[in-house]
Scaffold this motif. Structure first.
Motif, PDB file in Angstrom:
ATOM      1  N   GLN A  83       0.823  -1.204   0.000  1.00 24.07           N
ATOM      2  CA  GLN A  83       0.000   0.000   0.000  1.00 24.07           C
ATOM      3  C   GLN A  83       0.858   1.257   0.000  1.00 24.07           C
ATOM      4  O   GLN A  83       0.570   2.224  -0.716  1.00 24.07           O
ATOM      5  N   LEU A  84       1.913   1.256   0.809  1.00 20.99           N
ATOM      6  CA  LEU A  84       2.788   2.431   0.873  1.00 20.99           C
ATOM      7  C   LEU A  84       3.507   2.664  -0.446  1.00 20.99           C
ATOM      8  O   LEU A  84       3.646   3.806  -0.897  1.00 20.99           O
ATOM      9  N   ALA A  85       3.967   1.563  -1.063  1.00 20.30           N
ATOM     10  CA  ALA A  85       4.680   1.692  -2.337  1.00 20.30           C
ATOM     11  C   ALA A  85       3.784   2.311  -3.398  1.00 20.30           C
ATOM     12  O   ALA A  85       4.223   3.165  -4.180  1.00 20.30           O
ATOM     13  N   ARG A  86       2.508   1.888  -3.422  1.00 19.65           N
ATOM     14  CA  ARG A  86       1.585   2.422  -4.417  1.00 19.65           C
ATOM     15  C   ARG A  86       1.182   3.862  -4.106  1.00 19.65           C
ATOM     16  O   ARG A  86       1.148   4.716  -4.985  1.00 19.65           O
ATOM     17  N   LYS A  87       0.873   4.124  -2.845  1.00 21.10           N
ATOM     18  CA  LYS A  87       0.342   5.437  -2.464  1.00 21.10           C
ATOM     19  C   LYS A  87       1.358   6.548  -2.608  1.00 21.10           C
ATOM     20  O   LYS A  87       1.036   7.663  -3.038  1.00 21.10           O
ATOM     21  N   TYR A  88       2.612   6.263  -2.251  1.00 25.33           N
ATOM     22  CA  TYR A  88       3.632   7.305  -2.241  1.00 25.33           C
ATOM     23  C   TYR A  88       4.663   7.168  -3.354  1.00 25.33           C
ATOM     24  O   TYR A  88       5.703   7.832  -3.325  1.00 25.33           O
ATOM     25  N   GLY A  89       4.395   6.317  -4.320  1.00 20.95           N
ATOM     26  CA  GLY A  89       5.299   6.175  -5.455  1.00 20.95           C
ATOM     27  C   GLY A  89       6.664   5.667  -5.067  1.00 20.95           C
ATOM     28  O   GLY A  89       7.694   6.183  -5.525  1.00 20.95           O
ATOM     29  N   LEU A  90       6.704   4.631  -4.204  1.00 24.96           N
ATOM     30  CA  LEU A  90       7.962   4.091  -3.694  1.00 24.96           C
ATOM     31  C   LEU A  90       8.345   2.773  -4.357  1.00 24.96           C
ATOM     32  O   LEU A  90       9.078   1.971  -3.775  1.00 24.96           O
ATOM     33  N   VAL A  91       7.854   2.554  -5.535  1.00 27.85           N
ATOM     34  CA  VAL A  91       8.150   1.312  -6.245  1.00 27.85           C
ATOM     35  C   VAL A  91       9.596   1.314  -6.730  1.00 27.85           C
ATOM     36  O   VAL A  91      10.048   2.278  -7.360  1.00 27.85           O
ATOM     37  N   THR A  92      10.315   0.253  -6.434  1.00 25.75           N
ATOM     38  CA  THR A  92      11.706   0.110  -6.894  1.00 25.75           C
ATOM     39  C   THR A  92      11.900  -1.283  -7.471  1.00 25.75           C
ATOM     40  O   THR A  92      11.114  -2.201  -7.187  1.00 25.75           O
ATOM     41  N   ASP A  93      12.958  -1.449  -8.263  1.00 23.56           N
ATOM     42  CA  ASP A  93      13.266  -2.772  -8.796  1.00 23.56           C
ATOM     43  C   ASP A  93      13.571  -3.746  -7.661  1.00 23.56           C
ATOM     44  O   ASP A  93      13.200  -4.915  -7.720  1.00 23.56           O
ATOM     45  N   PHE A  94      14.260  -3.256  -6.629  1.00 27.20           N
ATOM     46  CA  PHE A  94      14.555  -4.114  -5.483  1.00 27.20           C
ATOM     47  C   PHE A  94      13.261  -4.587  -4.823  1.00 27.20           C
ATOM     48  O   PHE A  94      13.137  -5.769  -4.471  1.00 27.20           O
ATOM     49  N   GLY A  95      12.321  -3.682  -4.647  1.00 23.50           N
ATOM     50  CA  GLY A  95      11.055  -4.042  -4.017  1.00 23.50           C
ATOM     51  C   GLY A  95      10.283  -5.065  -4.825  1.00 23.50           C
ATOM     52  O   GLY A  95       9.695  -5.997  -4.266  1.00 23.50           O
ATOM     53  N   LYS A  96      10.293  -4.904  -6.148  1.00 28.82           N
ATOM     54  CA  LYS A  96       9.581  -5.859  -7.004  1.00 28.82           C
ATOM     55  C   LYS A  96      10.192  -7.248  -6.922  1.00 28.82           C
ATOM     56  O   LYS A  96       9.493  -8.250  -7.069  1.00 28.82           O
ATOM     57  N   LEU A  97      11.500  -7.312  -6.666  1.00 31.92           N
ATOM     58  CA  LEU A  97      12.174  -8.600  -6.543  1.00 31.92           C
ATOM     59  C   LEU A  97      12.039  -9.169  -5.128  1.00 31.92           C
ATOM     60  O   LEU A  97      11.737 -10.348  -4.944  1.00 31.92           O
ATOM     61  N   ALA A  98      12.257  -8.312  -4.129  1.00 35.63           N
ATOM     62  CA  ALA A  98      12.298  -8.778  -2.744  1.00 35.63           C
ATOM     63  C   ALA A  98      10.921  -9.122  -2.187  1.00 35.63           C
ATOM     64  O   ALA A  98      10.792 -10.047  -1.371  1.00 35.63           O
ATOM     65  N   ASP A  99       9.891  -8.408  -2.604  1.00 33.75           N
ATOM     66  CA  ASP A  99       8.560  -8.629  -2.036  1.00 33.75           C
ATOM     67  C   ASP A  99       8.042 -10.045  -2.263  1.00 33.75           C
ATOM     68  O   ASP A  99       7.629 -10.716  -1.314  1.00 33.75           O
ATOM     69  N   PRO A 100       8.047 -10.559  -3.502  1.00 30.73           N
ATOM     70  CA  PRO A 100       7.589 -11.942  -3.685  1.00 30.73           C
ATOM     71  C   PRO A 100       8.481 -12.969  -3.012  1.00 30.73           C
ATOM     72  O   PRO A 100       8.004 -14.016  -2.577  1.00 30.73           O
ATOM     73  N   ILE A 101       9.792 -12.673  -2.907  1.00 31.94           N
ATOM     74  CA  ILE A 101      10.686 -13.588  -2.194  1.00 31.94           C
ATOM     75  C   ILE A 101      10.282 -13.670  -0.730  1.00 31.94           C
ATOM     76  O   ILE A 101      10.219 -14.761  -0.137  1.00 31.94           O
TER      77      ILE A 101
END
Length: 214
Positions: A83-101
């Motif tokens: 929710q925070l990543a979407r709301k505040y534009g905090l999307v990163t390549d690291f987050g996209k990789l680390a979150d599903p892991i």
């Protein structure tokens, strides 16, 4: 998020008529933002959760409550970081990789732990973990052609998986165990159905991309 990667994908994708879109991280977003910190915190909880689950003989009431609490905290952070990543534009390549892991590590370790302790049949753990591994590999195959947005089924699957695991982790007996297994069977059905749906969507995306390159 089971815990989930699908939710992150949906939030990052802009709607298009085909339903399949590429995903891009926001530019100039610092790596150490609150969303990524929560994701790393969730990863760090996993080994502590496993230690608590197997403490003593694996069935001591106090340690099982601790394990359930750690699992719950990790599951909640999964919800908030997306929710925070979407709301505040905090999307990163690291987050996209680390979150599903982080998601798969949490759910997988809980299922394997419960099966090792004799609280959950191994075949259920193998089906759920096999589905997650298969979908991950399939995602890697089709990622260059776009991302499949998450459906409500995927979100519901993750929610039911988490609830079922939480109930089975607690030192309960009788009807509570029956309720926990009922939730787990529902989670299993949703896991298989959403997995098959993902395969179908991935196949359509793949062949649509192949047709477009001719």
């Amino acid at each position: 998020m089971s815990v989930q990667p699908e939710e992150i994908e949906q939030s990052l994708a802009e709607p298009v008529r085909s339903g399949f879109v590429p995903v891009h991280a926001e530019p100039n977003v610092p790596l150490m933002n609150i969303a990524n910190v929560l994701t790393m915190f969730r990863i760090a909880i996993v080994p502590v959760f496993v230690l608590a689950l197997f403490a003593g003989d694996g069935h001591e009431a106090g340690w099982r409550i601790v394990a359930a609490a750690l699992f719950g905290i990790a599951a909640i952070t999964d919800r908030f970081d997306g929710q925070l990543a979407r709301k505040y534009g905090l999307v990163t390549d690291f987050g996209k990789l680390a979150d599903p892991i982080a998601d798969k590590a949490l759910i997988g370790s809980a299922l394997i732990g419960l099966s090792a302790l004799g609280d959950l049949p191994w075949w259920i753990t193998l089906v759920i973990c096999g589905r997650e591994i298969g979908v991950t590999l399939l995602r890697l195959v089709v990622v260059r052609r776009g991302v499949i947005p998450a459906g409500r089924g995927g979100k519901l699957k993750t929610l039911v998986q988490s609830l079922a695991i939480a109930v089975l982790l607690l030192p309960l007996a009788g009807g509570f165990v029956t309720a926990g297994m009922a939730l787990m069977y529902l989670a299993l059905a949703l896991t298989v159905l959403t997995g098959l749906d993902y395969v179908g969507q991935a196949a359509r995306l793949w062949f649509a991309g192949a047709h477009g390159t001719r």
